[in-house]
Design a protein around this motif. Structure first.
Motif, PDB file in Angstrom:
ATOM      1  N   UNK A  55      46.840 101.953  42.654  1.00  0.00           N
ATOM      2  CA  UNK A  55      45.666 101.923  43.478  1.00  0.00           C
ATOM      3  C   UNK A  55      45.920 100.644  44.504  1.00  0.00           C
ATOM      4  N   UNK A  56      45.187  99.622  44.230  1.00  0.00           N
ATOM      5  CA  UNK A  56      45.311  98.463  45.116  1.00  0.00           C
ATOM      6  C   UNK A  56      45.840  97.115  44.423  1.00  0.00           C
ATOM      7  N   UNK A  57      46.425  97.511  43.154  1.00  0.00           N
ATOM      8  CA  UNK A  57      46.931  96.524  42.322  1.00  0.00           C
ATOM      9  C   UNK A  57      48.385  96.483  42.405  1.00  0.00           C
ATOM     10  N   UNK A  58      49.190  95.517  42.697  1.00  0.00           N
ATOM     11  CA  UNK A  58      50.440  95.374  42.557  1.00  0.00           C
ATOM     12  C   UNK A  58      51.081  94.196  41.526  1.00  0.00           C
ATOM     13  N   UNK A  73      41.558  90.866  48.491  1.00  0.00           N
ATOM     14  CA  UNK A  73      40.625  89.767  48.132  1.00  0.00           C
ATOM     15  C   UNK A  73      39.456  90.389  47.268  1.00  0.00           C
ATOM     16  N   UNK A  74      38.970  91.454  47.670  1.00  0.00           N
ATOM     17  CA  UNK A  74      37.771  91.934  47.201  1.00  0.00           C
ATOM     18  C   UNK A  74      38.043  92.678  45.737  1.00  0.00           C
ATOM     19  N   UNK A  75      39.135  92.528  45.404  1.00  0.00           N
ATOM     20  CA  UNK A  75      39.376  93.184  43.930  1.00  0.00           C
ATOM     21  C   UNK A  75      39.632  91.832  43.011  1.00  0.00           C
ATOM     22  N   UNK A  76      39.313  90.737  43.616  1.00  0.00           N
ATOM     23  CA  UNK A  76      39.509  89.588  42.521  1.00  0.00           C
ATOM     24  C   UNK A  76      38.788  89.714  41.312  1.00  0.00           C
ATOM     25  N   UNK A  77      37.439  89.759  41.405  1.00  0.00           N
ATOM     26  CA  UNK A  77      36.292  89.497  40.542  1.00  0.00           C
ATOM     27  C   UNK A  77      36.610  90.743  39.352  1.00  0.00           C
TER      28      UNK A  77
END
Lengths: 178, 99, 1001
Positions: A55-58, A73-77
């Motif tokens: 997904x958007x995580x590496x 950035x929006x995945x931070x929380x």
């Protein structure tokens, strides 16, 4: 084919600062790696320098018990929430370091040559797709090789202008045919 | 500039990524309070300073960040072997016999 | 076209003249010339004066080993003009249009030099004259000897302007590095490249080919030598070999790391933009092949240094490579076959060879026959005993030697004397690696023995002579390198026609019938060391060659003994009466040739000299006129002077404003470490002196970190954010060191603890607000935290938002005033600062720098680790005994607090000092004595660690470490300073608001 760069005249390389991403240092013991991977949705790679993404995580394995987690950035929380949920069962440390580093992209046919002005590693052995912590000149960096001619450097914020200025000097040398 | 094999990264890498960290296999006493002044002095200050094969600590500080141990010849500077922290000093006589 | 240039000959471009000047006179050379070859083409041999005797000198070599022809060079005028460089070797510097060359070490002119009086006084300047002549009286050293010697000795003048050039560096990793692109290097590189290895081939000259460039008559594999070279280079290029010319391997280090200096622009007529002048390559090679060839040795005889006396091989190079005859009438004196070929080449080009003088009784028949065919007179078993000619050799005295006795001699006229004393394998780089050498009695030379690196030596470098031998050896070395790297090597053959094989003998000084004590027979040309000097050194007790070297300075010049080492050794071993290997060889050290400081500095100059770390708020400080000071690698705002203010006035204003209303300070450089995990509190208990178990979540505490030796290493405020999470701050300079120390304990002593450490120094920008109005400024910007004293008491921490930015908000004080430190993600640091400045406008908010921070903390007696402590200060010494957890059984350094010397009486303790005259500010570092009238050396009680003018208190304050200081409260001590002895009274360090009332708000 040789990685030698004898014909660099006119070869180009670009240096750009790229926008910030959410970035975490994740530390976890072996026994809890699977739980961390499940929470993040990405299995933690186990060889230093290896990268895994979903997904958007590496995730990059920087040390035997250390991973660098990056995401938009929006995945931070969401990452903070997901990991907090497993803290009791799978003790770990998740530290937000999004602002600690600045990231430069160095790309173009002369990218590998430009990196050699400050990087003592044999970069021929850093395969595309991997990332390691190393040094550039006197600054510690995380060096990502995204492709044969494409690198990223995560540099501690206050060291970034120094690294950038060296890269610019080196870029001009190459552009001038030296 | 030396090349050093990091036992955690399993790669041989330039010395610039590493930092020296003193003699190896000197454990912090479990209960320092029970030590005599002389014993504590020895732990703090007395080092072997060998000429020849020296067990010493290094840290892959600009890499995987792990401390590890090495056997290095202090005359030639040559690294004989490196091994993870916590592992016993390798017995070189056994290694040589096997070769 | 000059008389000495041979039309059409050489590798220079006869259709491309290049103009230059020498000592103000204009000359023409050709593209491809060196300064030396161009001057020789114009009949100029005299190029310099020697170091000690100021003797006239000309080039003796044609390469980088040149000891004599050192000149000053610069570019002509214009924007990129100047760039003066002293001690440039005329034999190595390529000619470029407009090059300005001047001779050195002469006054007023090269042809007439008053310093040459030294030559008449040579008896005074014998070996060890430094040690003998200038011993006494002591007072003469500073006034006479030193200035006079400085002015008279030495070579070129140092440049007096900043070097405008840029220098570069790169790392290079290669399978095989071949050093030297002569015959052996070329075949080695090709053999390795054919096996598929990645190969780098470097050569210090402008073009590759080595000795073959000076021997065009040799045929290889059916081709003339130069065509063969071109074919090899073609194939090397096709195979992707990295070829680097004008690149000198200067040092060979552990594990096949070789330093290269590549000269990029010195040969160019005009300087391109953005081009570095030189580049340092740090090469790591899987295998190294050293193919550096051999250096020709001079012969040692009286007058062997006159202009026009040069090596025979050099004359051959000037002829065949540059198309220059070094004279019209030559005498050749040799102990080796190679000079015969030089004589033949010169004869064939039109130089008359008056005689070939060979020291040997018998010479190969083919050589004597070839001489006879050319009508050259051959004098076998002859010696040379003297030369004449002031600025150029004009005649030479030769004499037959029968049964070791020199018979009657006679003069032969000449305008050049070409000598050859054999060849020395060039093993400098090999010796850098501690590779051992062995003396070969047959060759009378040191040859490589045991190698400690993965390296091969090929060709003349290991004593092989003749092109076919060198070429074949190169192939073998290249193949060996390939095989060592696990590659398949192919054997190949090479056939040479007209090979120039040969052999010779070695000599000490040539035999003479003259007075050896009057002979000016030079061994080291540049340092003016004669054979007599070396024998004298041995007579005076020097036995080791290392001692002989230092006593005579033989081999210590810029050529590093390339010309002189073996001749010096032969003479010394004869004088000592031992075989050469017993006398030994001096140590070779990098760099191989003189190398510019710029190359070593590389990019590290000017703005790139070292990293200058700046905080996210630095730009604001710069825009607002801050003065900066360096603190470790950081630059920090020091104070913010307003119009007309000096530092003292600015700091006084900043201090008063902070105590009166509110001050704002950029504390972003503070080290920050996140300590996280279930065992975090246990880890903190073990690391710091303080107890942490009972520290509540949301509270913070001043922590003290010791070394295991019990001395203070660091301090800082530590906040507990969760049960398992601490936010640790460290000193600015200690950040990396503290994290490394913590990691060390965690990884190697307590690997069982479930806790992890992460540096967050640069994650957070930190702004400190201090002063009675600090809360009023801050509170309106805070969301998510009750800012009342009850909800956020002194020494507490909360997570909230400030100015809309997520923040970690500490209430703490390093000033004695109501204080807050607001940490926000670094990218928002400047925005936070500006929001606080705006909110503080109604309260006259005052930005302050590190100097005011220091004054404010000193007024409260807070220490700065590293200023008030020096690595030998224990907690009690610094009045920090209260910070030790009394119930703890162990922490780092605890056991040491009971060490005998730490509990002894009379330790230095931190106290306050108030000068009797409050206007006097003591110097930091000033020593403290009880009685200023005691005899010297005085008993020193301690020293001043911190000292300031306190605007708040209207007087100076100081802190000091004084033996037993706490028991001396109220006593008067004396502080001698340059302007007199000052009295001061010992006090508490807490100068201001000792009860801490100002925090209770």
């Amino acid at each position: 084919m040789t990685l030698h760069d004898r014909d660099l005249h006119g070869a180009t390389v670009t240096i750009e600062e790229i926008p910030p991403v959410a970035r975490f240092s994740l530390r976890v013991r072996d026994k809890d790696r699977a739980a961390a991977g499940a929470a993040l949705g990405v299995d933690l790679p186990d060889r230093v320098g290896d990268r895994a993404a979903s997904g958007d995580r590496t995730l990059v394995c920087l040390g035997p018990d250390e991973w660098l987690v990056t995401a938009p950035e929006q995945a931070r929380d969401g990452i903070v929430r997901d990991m907090a949920a497993i803290r009791d069962g799978a003790p770990h440390s998740l530290t937000d370091i999004s602002d600690r580093e600045i990231t430069f992209r160095v790309a173009g046919p002369a990218a590998l040559t430009l990196m050699t002005i400050g990087c003592p590693r044999d970069l021929r052995r850093l395969e595309p797709g991997r990332a390691v912590r190393t040094v550039f000149d006197t600054a510690q960096i995380v060096l990502w090789r995204d492709g044969p001619d494409s690198f990223r450097l995560d540099v501690w914020r206050s060291f970034a202008p120094h690294v950038r200025s060296l890269l610019e000097i080196g870029r001009k040398e190459i552009a001038a045919g030296f | 500039m030396l090349l050093i094999h990091c036992p955690y990264c399993d790669e041989t890498l330039p010395e610039l990524e590493f930092a020296y960290a003193g003699e190896a296999h000197i454990d912090r006493p479990a209960d320092p309070a029970s030590l005599s002044d002389e014993e504590w002095r020895d732990y703090l200050f007395i080092r072997s300073n060998v000429k020849g094969t020296h067990a010493e600590r290094w840290r892959h500080i600009h890499g995987c960040a792990r401390f590890f141990n090495a056997l290095r010849d202090t005359v030639s500077d040559e690294f004989i072997t490196t091994y993870p922290a916590g592992q016993a000093r390798p017995d070189l006589t056994i290694k040589e016999a096997a070769e | 076209m000059s008389r000495f240039r041979v039309q059409g000959k050489g590798r220079v471009r006869h259709d491309a003249p290049v103009g230059f000047t020498f000592d103000g006179r204009a000359y023409d050379g050709l593209r491809g010339d060196t300064v030396a070859s161009a001057l020789l083409a114009n009949g100029v041999h005299l190029m310099g004066r020697s170091f000690k005797y100021h003797r006239p000198r000309g080039p003796v070599c044609a390469g980088t080993e040149e000891p004599n022809a050192l000149v000053g060079t610069s570019r002509d005028g214009g924007a990129k003009g100047g760039r003066f460089e002293p001690n440039t070797r005329a034999t190595a510097q390529e000619l470029r249009q407009g090059l300005t060359v001047e001779s050195q070490n002469r006054l007023p002119s090269l042809k007439f030099d008053v310093g040459a009086v030294n030559d008449r006084l040579y008896m005074l300047f014998s070996a060890g004259f430094y040690y003998k002549t200038f011993m006494w009286p002591r007072s003469f050293w500073d006034r006479v000897y030193e200035p006079v010697i400085r002015a008279a000795a030495g070579l070129g003048k140092a440049p007096d302007t900043v070097d405008p050039d840029r220098y570069a560096s790169r790392y290079l990793h290669t399978d095989v590095l071949v050093v030297g692109a002569g015959p052996a290097g070329l075949t080695a590189a090709l053999a390795a490249a054919r096996s598929g290895a990645e190969v780098t081939l470097v050569d210090e000259h402008a073009e590759m080919g080595g000795a073959l460039l000076s021997d065009p008559g040799v045929g290889i594999d059916g081709m003339p030598a130069w065509d063969w070279i071109a074919a090899q280079l073609d194939e090397l290029d096709r195979l992707g070999v990295r070829r680097m010319t004008r690149t000198t391997a200067i040092g060979y280090y552990h594990q096949n790391m070789v330093g290269l200096c590549e000269r990029l622009t010195d040969h160019l007529d005009t300087l391109p933009d953005d081009a570095p002048r030189e580049r340092m390559w740090r090469v790591r090679a899987g295998h190294v092949v050293l193919a550096q060839g051999a250096l020709e040795k001079p012969l040692v005889f009286d007058g062997n240094d006159r202009p026009g006396v040069m090596l025979a091989g050099a004359a051959q190079t000037y002829l065949n490579r540059y198309g220059v005859r070094v004279g019209d009438l030559a005498v050749v004196v040799t102990s080796h076959d190679s000079a015969w070929h030089a004589a033949f080449d010169l004869a064939d080009a039109g130089t008359r060879i008056a005689a070939i003088v060979d020291t040997r009784a018998s010479v190969r028949a083919d050589l004597t026959e070839a001489a006879a065919r050319r009508g050259i007179r051959v004098l076998a078993s002859h010696t040379v005993t003297a030369t004449w000619g002031r600025l150029r050799v004009k005649s030479v005295r030769v004499a037959p030697v029968r049964d070791g006795k020199v018979q009657g001699g006679y003069r032969i006229d000449c305008d050049c004397l070409l000598m050859c004393g054999g060849w020395t394998p060039s093993l400098h780089l090999f010796s850098h690696t501690k590779g051992t050498l062995r003396w070969d009695d047959v060759q009378q030379a040191f040859l490589p023995d045991r190698s400690v690196e993965a390296c091969q030596i090929a060709g003349a470098g290991r004593g092989l002579w003749g092109y076919e031998a060198a070429l074949r050896d190169g192939i073998a070395a290249g193949n060996a390198a390939a095989e060592a790297l696990g590659r398949d090597a192919q054997d190949s053959a090479v056939l040479v026609a007209n090979d120039r094989t040969g052999s010779g003998v070695s000599h000490k000084e040539l035999p003479t019938d003259g007075d050896p004590n009057r002979a000016r027979a030079f061994v080291d040309f540049q340092n003016d060391v004669t054979a007599k000097d070396i024998r004298l050194a041995v007579r005076e007790g020097m036995r080791s060659i290392e001692h002989v070297k230092r006593y005579t300075t033989n081999g210590m010049a810029t050529d590093q003994g390339k010309m002189s080492n073996v001749n010096g050794l032969m003479i010394a071993s004869d004088a000592v009466g031992k075989a050469p290997p017993q006398v030994g060889l001096t140590t070779f050290r990098p760099p191989y040739t003189p190398t510019t400081f710029g190359t070593f500095a590389g990019y590290h100059r000017g703005g790139q000299f070292e990293v200058t770390r700046k905080t996210p708020i630095d730009a604001w400080a710069e825009a607002h006129g801050a003065a900066f000071e360096p603190v470790s690698l950081w630059r920090r705002a020091w104070y913010f002077p307003q119009a007309g203010e000096d530092m003292h006035a600015a700091v006084a204003r900043e201090c008063l404003a902070t105590r009166r209303s509110v001050g704002i300070f950029d504390a972003s450089t503070l080290g920050k470490i996140e300590v996280s995990g279930p065992d975090a509190v246990e880890f903190m208990n073990r690391m710091y002196t303080n107890p942490w178990t009972k520290l509540g979540i949301g509270r913070c505490r001043y922590g003290v970190l010791l070394g295991e030796d019990g001395y203070i290493r660091d301090d800082g405020v530590i906040g507990r954010l969760r049960d398992d999470l601490f936010h640790v701050t460290t000193t600015t300079g200690g950040a990396a060191r503290v994290l490394a120390m913590m990691e060390d304990y965690l990884q190697t002593e307590w690997p069982d603890l479930d806790v992890w450490l992460t540096s967050t120094t640069e994650q957070w920008a930190t702004v400190a607000l201090n002063g009675p109005d600090a809360r009023k400024v801050l509170a309106p910007l805070v969301e998510g935290q009750d800012m009342s004293a009850e909800a956020l008491p002194h020494m507490s921490v909360a997570e909230c938002t400030v100015a809309g930015i997520p923040a970690r908000l500490f209430r703490l004080s390093f000033t004695g005033e109501l204080g807050f430190e607001i940490n926000v993600p670094a990218r928002h640091g400047l925005r936070l600062w500006e929001a606080l400045m705006q909110a503080g406008a109604d309260y006259d908010i005052c930005p302050y720098g590190t100097e005011t921070m220091h004054v404010l903390r000193a007024e409260k007696g807070f220490i700065i680790v590293g200023q008030d402590t020096d690595g030998t200060v224990a907690p009690d010494d610094a009045n920090l005994g209260w910070a030790i957890g009394k119930a703890k059984t162990d922490f780092v350094g605890m056991r040491s607090l009971r060490r005998p010397d730490l509990v002894a009486k009379g330790r230095k303790q931190l106290v306050g000092l108030l000068t009797e005259d409050g206007a006097v500010r003591l110097e930091e570092g000033a020593q403290i004595v009880a009685d200023p009238d005691q005899p010297k050396p005085m008993k020193m009680l301690g020293h001043v660690t911190s000292s300031y003018s306190s605007a708040t208190l209207g007087r100076s304050i100081a802190m000091a470490l004084i033996e037993g200081g706490r028991d001396m409260d109220g006593q008067i001590v004396h502080v001698p300073m340059p302007d007199g002895v000052h009295k001061a009274r010992i006090t508490s360090t807490n100068f201001y608001d000792p009860e801490g009332e100002r925090l209770k708000v």
